[in-house]
Design a protein around this motif. Structure first.
Motif, short mmCIF file in Angstrom:
data_model
loop_
_atom_site.label_atom_id
_atom_site.label_comp_id
_atom_site.label_asym_id
_atom_site.label_seq_id
_atom_site.Cartn_x
_atom_site.Cartn_y
_atom_site.Cartn_z
N THR A 328 19.58 -3.36 -2.75
CA THR A 328 19.81 -1.94 -2.52
C THR A 328 20.50 -1.52 -3.98
O THR A 328 19.96 -0.58 -4.52
N ASN A 329 21.32 -2.25 -4.56
CA ASN A 329 21.78 -2.30 -5.80
C ASN A 329 20.80 -2.53 -7.01
O ASN A 329 21.38 -2.46 -8.34
N LYS A 330 19.46 -2.98 -6.71
CA LYS A 330 18.60 -2.96 -7.64
C LYS A 330 18.80 -4.22 -8.56
O LYS A 330 18.61 -4.52 -9.48
N ASP A 331 19.65 -5.32 -7.85
CA ASP A 331 19.96 -6.75 -8.77
C ASP A 331 18.96 -7.70 -8.21
O ASP A 331 19.06 -8.64 -8.89
N ALA A 332 18.19 -7.51 -7.23
CA ALA A 332 17.14 -8.31 -6.86
C ALA A 332 15.92 -7.41 -6.27
O ALA A 332 16.01 -6.58 -5.98
N THR A 333 14.74 -8.22 -6.31
CA THR A 333 13.43 -7.43 -5.83
C THR A 333 13.21 -8.36 -4.85
O THR A 333 12.95 -9.57 -4.82
N ARG A 334 12.47 -7.68 -3.90
CA ARG A 334 11.84 -8.44 -2.69
C ARG A 334 10.21 -8.24 -3.02
O ARG A 334 9.57 -7.28 -3.21
N PHE A 335 9.77 -9.59 -2.96
CA PHE A 335 8.17 -9.63 -3.26
C PHE A 335 7.44 -10.31 -1.86
O PHE A 335 7.99 -11.04 -1.25
N MET A 336 5.98 -9.78 -1.24
CA MET A 336 5.68 -10.34 -0.27
C MET A 336 4.34 -11.10 -0.63
O MET A 336 3.54 -10.49 -1.43
N GLN A 337 4.03 -12.04 -0.03
CA GLN A 337 2.95 -12.74 -0.23
C GLN A 337 1.60 -11.89 0.42
O GLN A 337 2.18 -11.32 1.42
N PRO A 338 0.62 -12.29 -0.28
CA PRO A 338 -0.56 -11.64 0.27
C PRO A 338 -0.87 -12.02 1.60
O PRO A 338 -0.80 -13.18 2.23
N LEU A 339 -0.99 -10.93 2.63
CA LEU A 339 -1.26 -11.32 4.09
C LEU A 339 -2.63 -10.95 4.39
O LEU A 339 -3.35 -10.09 3.91
N ARG A 340 -3.28 -11.61 5.26
CA ARG A 340 -4.64 -11.58 5.61
C ARG A 340 -5.02 -10.13 5.88
O ARG A 340 -4.22 -9.26 6.87
N GLY A 341 -6.01 -9.64 5.42
CA GLY A 341 -6.53 -8.32 5.51
C GLY A 341 -5.97 -7.15 4.57
O GLY A 341 -6.70 -6.10 4.46
N THR A 342 -5.12 -7.55 3.65
CA THR A 342 -4.59 -6.67 2.80
C THR A 342 -5.58 -6.74 1.77
O THR A 342 -5.92 -7.76 1.40
N PRO A 343 -5.24 -5.54 0.56
CA PRO A 343 -5.96 -5.57 -0.53
C PRO A 343 -5.56 -7.12 -1.35
O PRO A 343 -6.37 -7.44 -2.19
N ALA A 344 -4.32 -7.19 -1.34
CA ALA A 344 -3.74 -8.28 -2.13
C ALA A 344 -4.54 -9.66 -1.75
O ALA A 344 -4.94 -10.56 -2.48
N TRP A 346 -7.34 -9.97 -0.35
CA TRP A 346 -8.76 -9.86 -0.62
C TRP A 346 -9.02 -9.81 -2.16
O TRP A 346 -9.95 -10.38 -2.74
N GLU A 347 -8.01 -9.61 -3.09
CA GLU A 347 -8.06 -9.80 -4.45
C GLU A 347 -7.90 -11.30 -4.73
O GLU A 347 -8.87 -11.87 -5.50
N LYS A 348 -7.08 -12.05 -3.90
CA LYS A 348 -6.78 -13.33 -4.14
C LYS A 348 -8.16 -14.23 -3.63
O LYS A 348 -8.69 -15.20 -4.47
N THR A 349 -8.73 -13.66 -2.51
CA THR A 349 -10.26 -14.18 -2.38
C THR A 349 -11.33 -14.18 -3.23
O THR A 349 -12.11 -14.90 -3.48
N LEU A 350 -11.40 -12.79 -3.83
CA LEU A 350 -12.35 -12.60 -4.84
C LEU A 350 -12.17 -13.65 -6.04
O LEU A 350 -13.02 -14.07 -6.65
N LYS A 351 -10.86 -13.93 -6.19
CA LYS A 351 -10.64 -14.70 -7.46
C LYS A 351 -11.10 -16.19 -7.03
O LYS A 351 -11.88 -16.87 -7.87
N ASP A 352 -10.79 -16.59 -5.80
CA ASP A 352 -11.54 -17.97 -5.55
C ASP A 352 -12.91 -17.86 -5.39
O ASP A 352 -13.62 -18.95 -5.88
#
Length: 576
Positions: A328-344, A346-352
């Motif tokens: 909340t205070n912008k001292d940390a950032t939340r990242f999400m790993q690519p989930l199946r079916g999301t654009p991220a 399929w982007e990883k799959t395209l690279k493979d």
């Protein structure tokens, strides 16, 4: 019945656990036992089940074209339902022949409805009485048995058309509504909720033209899947008549939501696989759990202390509340790993896939295989066998087949997956090498507009000539003629193959809408001129020159634009 069906079978996973003396995670003994559904609950229709549910899973379920398969748009939102108030406000029949026409809505004043069915109040009351005796979450339910059709007041709210808005206004209000509830429900996730905004001031019942409209969940806030114990049992009381052995049950062997729902949907008891609402509920719960668990927290570089002066330590990062404060205070950032079916994803799959092309070269074949479930008797017969019935496939029409396939989409998809596995193992990768010796392959499963699956397959064949790399095209043509033919099979020598090719491999003379995309007669170029031999076509020199000229023009225009920008920059610097 075949001999193998008369034996008991066990999966490899359970066999491995039992050999090591461990309890399999998906064993019935691991609190996955299902109580039999009482007759009072089994006779309920879709709307009657919603009336007795203490949690309503709202989802925008739409029918797809042709086969009328179901799809969901947006999120699944669970909202507490006022069961007592809803059932008590509906009149009781004075005889078994009296039925109610009821619409289930998100808000009374909206014209659109979630369900519209004929309701037998006798069945609803009997079901609630059964749940009160059996279900752990229905012990406190109190139902008034006094109201009848004769006691229905004359001054109920007026005609629905005067008190309801149209669907467009409802959707617009839903989009413009504030979303603190969604943020509270799923921190860090943006949800596309299809639930209408609550309005506590509205009545719980509307009556007009002989139709009762109820909104048992209006005015209540949505709840999280994992925030309320026994939510699954309250949302689907028919599937869980005792309220036990749900997702949040404490088990000897822990089960993830994905494994739990797989066990439920693949169970020999089809109470879950045949319920479309439960399918979408299970999908959304699983994806939400995966999204939440795939998040990782990354601290900002050069931030050893928080805004309030505390030093960031490993103990602080293990506290969920402290982590939320850091985000909340912008001292940390939340990242999400690519989930199946999301654009991220399929982007990883395209690279493979690009990596495979760099290592293996150009793919030899591009193949597409579509599901023909309307032509597969074993699929229809398997679904009906699960329901304890037998059918004659040859006597079924299109609508009857669609109804059977819709009744259990889980079994249909499992059989499609088995067919794909058999296609790869027993045909393409077999020692017979029908298209050559396969070095590697890649395929993706997609779904047509009607909801049926198909796969797109790339295959790399060992020692296959590459188009354009040889001076002599005869080598490529010889390779093509070895595996591909455009001839019609002999109807006398192989009548079955001739029938299949005639029905599914010929382009229809009546071009479909897909053919006419782009204002052309057929974007696939049919009909094509007949040829007596294989011919390879190359771009003409004129086309190459045109492409080169276009590229040169683009490069020159880009250079001129860059020079103009540099000139403007120099003028600005000199004026400064």
């Amino acid at each position: 019945m075949p001999h193998e069906r008369m034996q008991e079978w066990i999966c490899y996973s359970c066999d491995d656990h039992l050999r090591r003396g461990n309890l399999p995670t998906i064993a019935v003994a691991n609190k996955l036992e299902l109580a039999s559904i009482p007759l009072e609950l089994a006779e309920l229709n879709v709307l009657e089940r919603q009336l007795i549910a203490k949690i309503l899973p709202f989802a925008k379920i739409v029918a797809l074209p042709k086969g009328q398969q179901r799809a969901v748009h947006g999120a699944v939102v669970c909202v507490p339902s006022e069961v007592e108030a809803t059932v008590n406000c509906l009149p009781r029949p004075s005889s078994d022949a009296q039925l109610l026409q009821v619409k289930l809505k998100r808000r009374i004043k909206y014209k659109g409805h979630q369900y519209f069915y004929t309701v037998n109040m006798k069945n609803v009351l009997a079901a609630l009485a059964t749940l009160k005796d059996m279900h752990s979450e229905y012990k406190d339910v109190s139902i008034d048995q006094g109201a009848t059709f004769n006691s229905l007041p004359d001054d109920l709210p007026c005609n629905e058309e005067q008190t309801q808005q149209d669907n467009g206004d409802a959707s617009e209000q839903a989009d413009q509504s504030q979303s603190p509830e969604k943020d509270e429900l799923r921190p860090g996730l943006v949800l596309d909720s299809c639930m209408q905004p609550p309005d506590i001031a509205q009545e719980a019942l509307s009556y007009g033209d002989g139709i009762f409209s109820v909104a048992p969940a209006q005015g209540n806030k949505p709840v999280g899947f994992f925030a309320i114990p026994k939510l699954e049992a309250m949302a689907f009381p028919v599937q869980f008549p005792t309220g036990q052995n749900t997702l949040d049950e404490v088990r000897e062997k822990k089960l993830s939501p994905s494994k739990y729902f797989n066990a439920r949907l693949f169970c020999v008891d089809t109470r879950f696989a045949s319920d479309q609402s439960y399918l979408f509920f299970a999908q959304f719960v699983t994806e939400t759990h995966m999204a939440t668990n795939s998040m990782s927290i990354q601290m900002r570089k050069g931030k050893p202390i928080t805004r309030d002066g505390r030093k960031i330590s490993s103990k602080m990062l293990q506290d969920k509340q402290e982590v939320e404060k850091l985000i909340t205070n912008k001292d940390a950032t939340r990242f999400m790993q690519p989930l199946r079916g999301t654009p991220a994803y399929w982007e990883k799959t395209l690279k493979d896939l690009n990596a495979m092309v760099r290592q293996l070269g150009k793919p030899t074949f591009f193949l597409t295989f579509s599901a023909a479930e309307m032509r597969w008797p074993e699929v229809i017969e398997a679904v009906k066998a699960q329901q304890g019935e037998q059918v004659d496939f040859s006597q079924l029409d299109w609508n009857a087949k669609c109804d059977i396939l819709r009744s259990n989409p889980v079994t249909v998809m499992r059989l499609f997956e088995k067919r794909v596995d058999a296609l790869m193992t027993d045909l393409i990768l077999s020692p017979a090498h029908p298209i050559g010796e396969v070095e590697d392959y890649f395929y993706r499963v997609e779904f047509q507009a009607r909801g049926s699956p198909h796969i797109h397959l790339l295959v790399w064949i060992k020692d296959a000539p590459e188009f354009g790399d040889l001076q002599d095209d005869s080598v490529v043509i010889k390779f093509i003629d070895q595996y591909i033919t455009c001839q019609m099979p002999d109807p006398n020598a192989d009548p079955e193959l001739h029938k299949i090719v005639s029905e599914v491999q010929l382009h229809s003379r009546n071009h479909s809408k897909s053919c006419k995309k782009g204002n052309v007669m057929c974007r696939f170029g049919f009909p094509k001129l007949p040829m007596d031999k294989t011919i390879l076509t190359y771009p003409t020199p004129d086309d190459d020159d045109d492409d080169d000229n276009d590229n040169n023009d683009q490069q020159q225009s880009a250079k001129k634009q860059t020079q103009r920008q540099k000139g403007k920059t120099k003028e600005q610097s000199s004026s400064a």
